[in-house]
Motif scaffolding. Structure first.
Motif, short mmCIF file in Angstrom:
data_model
loop_
_atom_site.label_atom_id
_atom_site.label_comp_id
_atom_site.label_asym_id
_atom_site.label_seq_id
_atom_site.Cartn_x
_atom_site.Cartn_y
_atom_site.Cartn_z
N ASP A 148 0.84 -1.31 0.01
CA ASP A 148 -0.04 -0.12 -0.05
C ASP A 148 0.95 1.29 -0.10
O ASP A 148 1.86 1.06 0.65
N LEU B 224 -11.73 0.42 1.64
CA LEU B 224 -11.01 -0.27 2.57
C LEU B 224 -11.57 -0.14 4.05
O LEU B 224 -11.89 -0.95 4.82
N ARG B 225 -12.01 1.09 4.25
CA ARG B 225 -12.63 1.31 5.76
C ARG B 225 -13.95 0.63 5.83
O ARG B 225 -14.13 -0.07 7.03
N HIS C 272 -1.12 5.14 9.60
CA HIS C 272 -2.19 4.54 8.80
C HIS C 272 -1.87 3.74 7.71
O HIS C 272 -2.57 2.75 7.41
N ASN C 273 -0.83 4.08 6.93
CA ASN C 273 -0.23 3.14 5.74
C ASN C 273 0.06 1.83 6.15
O ASN C 273 -0.17 0.77 5.69
N ASP D 141 -2.95 -0.19 6.87
CA ASP D 141 -3.54 -0.77 5.48
C ASP D 141 -3.07 -2.00 5.12
O ASP D 141 -3.89 -2.86 4.68
N SER E 218 -4.29 -5.03 7.06
CA SER E 218 -5.66 -5.12 6.83
C SER E 218 -5.98 -6.14 5.46
O SER E 218 -6.70 -6.91 5.58
#
Length: 381
Positions: free
Chosen positions: A81, A189-190, A232-233, A236, A239
């Motif tokens: 990501d 994605l959220r 955050h990255n 991702d 996830s």
């Protein structure tokens, strides 16, 4: 006043005394503070900043079908990501951080690269290429349309030799749209994290603030949103790894949360992949759970097989009538019922397929045969 007279008057006024302006000193570049945990790694193109950690969680089950992963195992995939200076793409957009997660004997190895200086982009891309070479597969979320085309563009703009390593690519967004569209309002994605993976991020930086966090860092050497952006990255890619696990369970019908609409979506996906037997099993399950659209598809398929392959129009008729009683009026099934009824009626009364007593049909059905003698064809004299 003429133009020449105006020029003469302006010339008589003389020129203003020339004043030399002080020469501006060049501004000193800001002293940029590298993010916490990043170390400088030198390669043949310069310096890249790298963060790495092994997390003892998140190992995926290896007992998955290779056919769904292009012949690869789950452990053959890296998850990528990126965060960029813009969301629209284009040659002016840069990738300033990239996270890569891959299976490790002790869990998950998570690596993140950061572009501290725009001039170090070749070193950043070379370091990313080296990370991607560790596995033969690559999984992303919308990477087919955004991340990979942008990285290829930056690779060319940086005049790097060869091509960026990509491996066999799997875009999880396409699987999500195929399998989860019936239960998701949006396929971000959220939304997938909340509805499928069952967790919600707290204090997560909004996506529209991510480019500004990097610009503030370049301008002043520090940004309050830079650390949340990097976190955050990293989240991702973690996830993405869990998402692949859940999607593979759903592809095998092993997800206990699957409902009628999920079986229906799975059946349609398998039909597109050419796995017809598994697809019809999934659609049969959806129909048994009350999905009327799946019941229609199953009834139509059964009717076609019974009528044309097994040569049993009576059984096909029963299937169509049962489906109509279940789902109500449906144009295609109504048309099929009328055609089957006519076919069965003709089979019961074969004498209608030929003229009575073996005679040929009359040319003029509304006219008696005796009247034909009065008709003569008149040609040219």
């Amino acid at each position: 006043m003429s133009v020449d007279a105006l020029r003469q008057r302006l010339g008589s006024l003389g020129s203003l005394p020339h004043r030399r302006l002080p020469r501006a000193l060049p501004a000193e570049p800001p002293r940029r503070i590298p993010p916490r945990g990043f170390e400088a790694v030198e390669n043949g193109y310069g310096v890249a900043w790298r963060w790495a950690e092994v997390l003892p969680v998140g190992r995926l089950d290896r007992a998955q079908a290779r056919s769904e992963l292009g012949g690869l195992e789950v452990d053959d995939f890296s998850f990528l990501d990126t965060e960029t200076t813009g969301l629209a793409g284009g040659t002016g957009i840069r990738v300033f951080t990239a996270a890569v997660a891959r299976p490790h004997p002790n869990g998950v190895e998570l690596v993140q690269l950061f572009l501290a200086e725009p001039s170090d982009e070749p070193a950043f891309l070379a370091a990313l290429d080296e990370e991607l070479r560790a596995t033969s597969g690559l999984a992303t979320y919308n990477g087919l349309s955004f991340d990979l085309p942008l990285l290829r563009t930056r690779w060319l703009m940086a005049r790097m030799p060869g091509e960026l390593t990509e491996g066999r690519h799997l875009d999880l967004l396409h699987l999500v749209r195929s399998l989860l569209r019936p239960r998701l309002e949006a396929c971000t994605l959220r939304a997938v994290e909340e509805r499928l993976l069952g967790f919600e991020r707290e204090d997560d930086v909004p996506g529209h603030l991510i480019p500004q966090a990097y610009f503030d860092y370049l301008r002043s050497g520090w940004s309050s949103n830079l650390e949340p952006t990097l976190e955050h990255n990293r989240q991702d890619v973690l996830s993405l790894q869990h998402l692949l696990h859940r999607l593979l369970h759903r592809l095998h019908g092993a997800d206990p949360a699957m409902e009628a609409r999920d079986w229906h979506a799975l059946g349609r996906h398998l039909l597109r992949r050419g796995r017809r037997s598994a697809a019809w099993r999934a659609l049969n399950l959806a129909a048994g759970l009350g999905d009327l659209d799946a019941a229609y598809l199953v009834a139509r398929r059964k009717a076609v097989v019974l009528e044309w392959r097994l040569k049993d129009p009576a059984a096909a008729m029963r299937v169509v009538e049962e489906a109509l009683n279940l789902i109500g009026p449906e144009p295609d099934l109504e048309k099929r019922r009328l055609r089957l009824r006519g076919r069965l009626q003709r089979a019961l009364d074969p004498k209608r397929r030929r003229a009575q007593d073996g005679n040929q049909p009359l040319p003029f059905p509304d006219q008696g045969r005796q009247g034909l003698d009065d008709l003569r064809v008149v040609g040219p004299a």
